[in-house]
Scaffold this active site. Sequence first.
Site: not given
Length: 120
Positions: A113-115
């Site tokens: 989700w945070h890359g």
Amino acid sequence: AAPLAWSTEIFAVADSNSVPRLWIGLIAYGWYFYANFAGYSDIAVGAGRLMGGNIQENFARPYFQTGPSAFWNGWHISLTRLLRVNVFTPITMGRPSRQAAAAMLTMLLIGLWHGVNLAA
């Protein structure tokens, strides 16, 4: 967050910094990171309220909590709750033997989700 933006660059040249400067940079980056995310979350909550909605708070003073569990529960509340309810709890279903696998999958999803990627 803007006054602490310098902390994002301190680790690019870590070899040329002293240990105390790196510690100061690490602490400043932690506050920069928090102020940046919490600021954007506050903007979203406020904009939602202006439009008549009710968006839940996303941060509950995590740096002022008493332990790691309380910190985690106060940080990024909406994502944590979403993954706890829809990933962690259904996998464990009350079985302690599945908790490690459920935790790893949950952390993997948070990282994605945070890359986070595997490129070095």
